[in-house]
Scaffold this active site. Sequence first.
Site, PDB file in Angstrom:
ATOM      1  N   CYS A   1       1.162  -1.883  15.865  1.00  0.00           N
ATOM      2  CA  CYS A   1       1.168  -1.639  14.419  1.00  0.00           C
ATOM      3  C   CYS A   1       0.460  -2.760  13.665  1.00  0.00           C
ATOM      4  CB  CYS A   1       2.608  -1.500  13.915  1.00  0.00           C
ATOM      5  SG  CYS A   1       2.714  -1.237  12.136  1.00  0.00           S
TER       6      CYS A   1
ATOM      7  N   ASN B   1      -3.633   5.057  16.135  1.00  0.00           N
ATOM      8  CA  ASN B   1      -4.710   4.713  15.208  1.00  0.00           C
ATOM      9  C   ASN B   1      -5.114   3.260  15.426  1.00  0.00           C
ATOM     10  OD1 ASN B   1      -4.826   7.227  13.637  1.00  0.00           O
ATOM     11  ND2 ASN B   1      -2.731   6.664  13.041  1.00  0.00           N
TER      12      ASN B   1
ATOM     13  N   CYS C   1       3.446   8.504   1.401  1.00  0.00           N
ATOM     14  CA  CYS C   1       3.950   7.524   2.365  1.00  0.00           C
ATOM     15  C   CYS C   1       4.169   6.217   1.622  1.00  0.00           C
ATOM     16  CB  CYS C   1       2.927   7.393   3.492  1.00  0.00           C
ATOM     17  SG  CYS C   1       3.395   6.184   4.728  1.00  0.00           S
TER      18      CYS C   1
ATOM     19  N   GLY D   1       6.616  -2.046   6.316  1.00  0.00           N
ATOM     20  CA  GLY D   1       7.974  -2.576   6.310  1.00  0.00           C
ATOM     21  C   GLY D   1       8.995  -1.707   6.998  1.00  0.00           C
ATOM     22  N   GLU D   2      10.194  -2.279   7.163  1.00  0.00           N
ATOM     23  CA  GLU D   2      11.308  -1.579   7.808  1.00  0.00           C
ATOM     24  C   GLU D   2      12.346  -1.263   6.722  1.00  0.00           C
ATOM     25  OE1 GLU D   2      12.406  -0.131  10.689  1.00  0.00           O
ATOM     26  OE2 GLU D   2      14.163   0.170   9.435  1.00  0.00           O
TER      27      GLU D   2
ATOM     28  N   CYS E   1      -1.324   6.185   9.974  1.00  0.00           N
ATOM     29  CA  CYS E   1      -0.088   5.527  10.422  1.00  0.00           C
ATOM     30  C   CYS E   1      -0.381   4.191  11.070  1.00  0.00           C
ATOM     31  CB  CYS E   1       0.617   6.350  11.499  1.00  0.00           C
ATOM     32  SG  CYS E   1       1.085   7.947  10.964  1.00  0.00           S
TER      33      CYS E   1
ATOM     34  N   LEU F   1      10.519   6.011  18.166  1.00  0.00           N
ATOM     35  CA  LEU F   1      11.004   5.819  19.534  1.00  0.00           C
ATOM     36  C   LEU F   1       9.918   5.192  20.413  1.00  0.00           C
ATOM     37  CD1 LEU F   1      13.371   6.217  21.463  1.00  0.00           C
ATOM     38  CD2 LEU F   1      12.501   8.514  21.945  1.00  0.00           C
ATOM     39  N   HIS F   2       8.838   5.905  20.627  1.00  0.00           N
ATOM     40  CA  HIS F   2       7.606   5.389  21.241  1.00  0.00           C
ATOM     41  C   HIS F   2       7.669   5.037  22.718  1.00  0.00           C
ATOM     42  CE1 HIS F   2       6.138   5.487  17.245  1.00  0.00           C
ATOM     43  NE2 HIS F   2       6.596   4.336  16.848  1.00  0.00           N
TER      44      HIS F   2
ATOM     45  N   CYS G   1       6.138  -7.308   7.429  1.00  0.00           N
ATOM     46  CA  CYS G   1       7.218  -6.752   8.256  1.00  0.00           C
ATOM     47  C   CYS G   1       7.676  -7.811   9.246  1.00  0.00           C
ATOM     48  CB  CYS G   1       6.695  -5.524   9.013  1.00  0.00           C
ATOM     49  SG  CYS G   1       7.988  -4.517   9.770  1.00  0.00           S
TER      50      CYS G   1
ATOM     51  N   CYS H   1       5.902  -4.792  15.993  1.00  0.00           N
ATOM     52  CA  CYS H   1       5.577  -3.759  16.977  1.00  0.00           C
ATOM     53  C   CYS H   1       4.118  -3.977  17.388  1.00  0.00           C
ATOM     54  CB  CYS H   1       5.785  -2.362  16.394  1.00  0.00           C
ATOM     55  SG  CYS H   1       7.493  -2.079  15.891  1.00  0.00           S
TER      56      CYS H   1
ATOM     57  N   GLU I   1       0.814  -1.216   0.000  1.00  0.00           N
ATOM     58  CA  GLU I   1       0.000   0.000   0.000  1.00  0.00           C
ATOM     59  C   GLU I   1       0.849   1.269   0.000  1.00  0.00           C
ATOM     60  OE1 GLU I   1      -4.186  -1.168   1.907  1.00  0.00           O
ATOM     61  OE2 GLU I   1      -2.646  -0.881   3.411  1.00  0.00           O
TER      62      GLU I   1
ATOM     63  N   SER J   1      12.134   6.434   7.868  1.00  0.00           N
ATOM     64  CA  SER J   1      11.775   6.154   9.256  1.00  0.00           C
ATOM     65  C   SER J   1      12.206   4.743   9.615  1.00  0.00           C
ATOM     66  CB  SER J   1      10.260   6.303   9.437  1.00  0.00           C
ATOM     67  OG  SER J   1       9.899   6.001  10.766  1.00  0.00           O
TER      68      SER J   1
END
Length: 380
Positions: free
Chosen positions: A124, A303, A110, A172-173, A346, A227-228, A117, A121, A97, A204
């Site tokens: 996510c 979200n 984006c 993805g990373e 996000c 970071l989170h 992934c 997380c 996407e 990111s």
Amino acid sequence: MEKRLLLIGLDREALKTALAASGVPAKSLPMRVNQLWNWIYVHGARDFAAMTNLAKDFRGLLEQNFSLDRPEVVTAQLSEDGTRKWLLKTGAGIEFETVYIPEADRGTLCVSSQVGCTLTCRFCHTGTQKLVRNLNPDEILGQILIAKDTLEDWPSTAPGRKVTNIVMMGMGEPLYNFDHVKSALAIAMDGDAIAMSKRRVTLSTAGVVPMIPRAGNEIGSSLAISLHAVTDEIRDQIVPINKKYPIAELMEACRTYPGASNARRITFEYVMLKGVNDSLADARALVKLVAGIPAKINLIPFNAWPGAPYECSDWSQIEKFAEIVNKAGYASPVRTPRGRDIMAACGQLKSESVKERASARLAAEKLADVQSGQLARMPH
Ligand code: SAH
């Protein structure tokens, strides 16, 4: 018929080699590469027939040997707030996407770097989809091309363009797909190609520490860090890569990030999870943690997605949190959720793609063989 070679995503050298192999004389290669580069990435040509300043027989040669195919658009959705989301496909089970977010002063695309992934997380949605595979440079660039096609955002060097910013914040990373992301962004940031400014391209990462200096040196885009959390205890739980590369190591990589300066700050993303990481003590710890790093802090209201184990912090709490960060001298914009109605915000991206297990694929292939009658002719 042989498959035509896709030119999207090849660097100039590879383009040259491909042209040479198809019979373009050596002395005209540099000119041909420049012409194609310009048509493909400045003008967004979708076929060779559109390249009107090229001789007909050269266009014929191109058509015979090469293609400029974009990924297939499976669905294109438009949110009530103007956000757009595309589900793209480049092969069986390879779906990903892309989201376009228009704002008053900019338009941000984006972009995804992987199908699925590996990071898991906890907050996510993409993290619930296993990695299928890395996207190739043409698939990463293809997302940009499709958005620009749809928005009629060509030529890419024109004033008032619609895609002004690119964030590698889709599925993805990106630092686990370093080479392909690097190749694609090199073309996105090439002044003679898509011509995005380096400052307006942001990569990111959840914190693949050993790759961060390489990102600075070899890609040269802006950097954002997911970071989170401010303690390893909480971050281990919500961003599991922290167990491998804990906060102290991550902050050290940021402190020494090549190219970071007050004019070019590192963005720290911080998702607001009710009762998990949103206390005012967390806000104060966050400010201490980034001390000495040219930083901005981006607070992201969580979200939700189906089955998500968290809730978004209350608005009043987000405001208090933001105020502490602000008072400490850091810009702390709260990221307005966009495109939630089409699951484009996000952390909401996910495709149905699953990695087929080898055994399942073999069984499916066998079944197809049986259906086509081939197996019947084979000795058992
Ligand atoms: N893997 C990279 C790229 C993804 S960027 C990275 O982690 O940075 C997507 C951003 O949205 C990350 O900061 C991610 O942590 C955040 N995010 C993920 N799920 C979210 C959710 N449900 N609500 C808000 N933000 C989320």
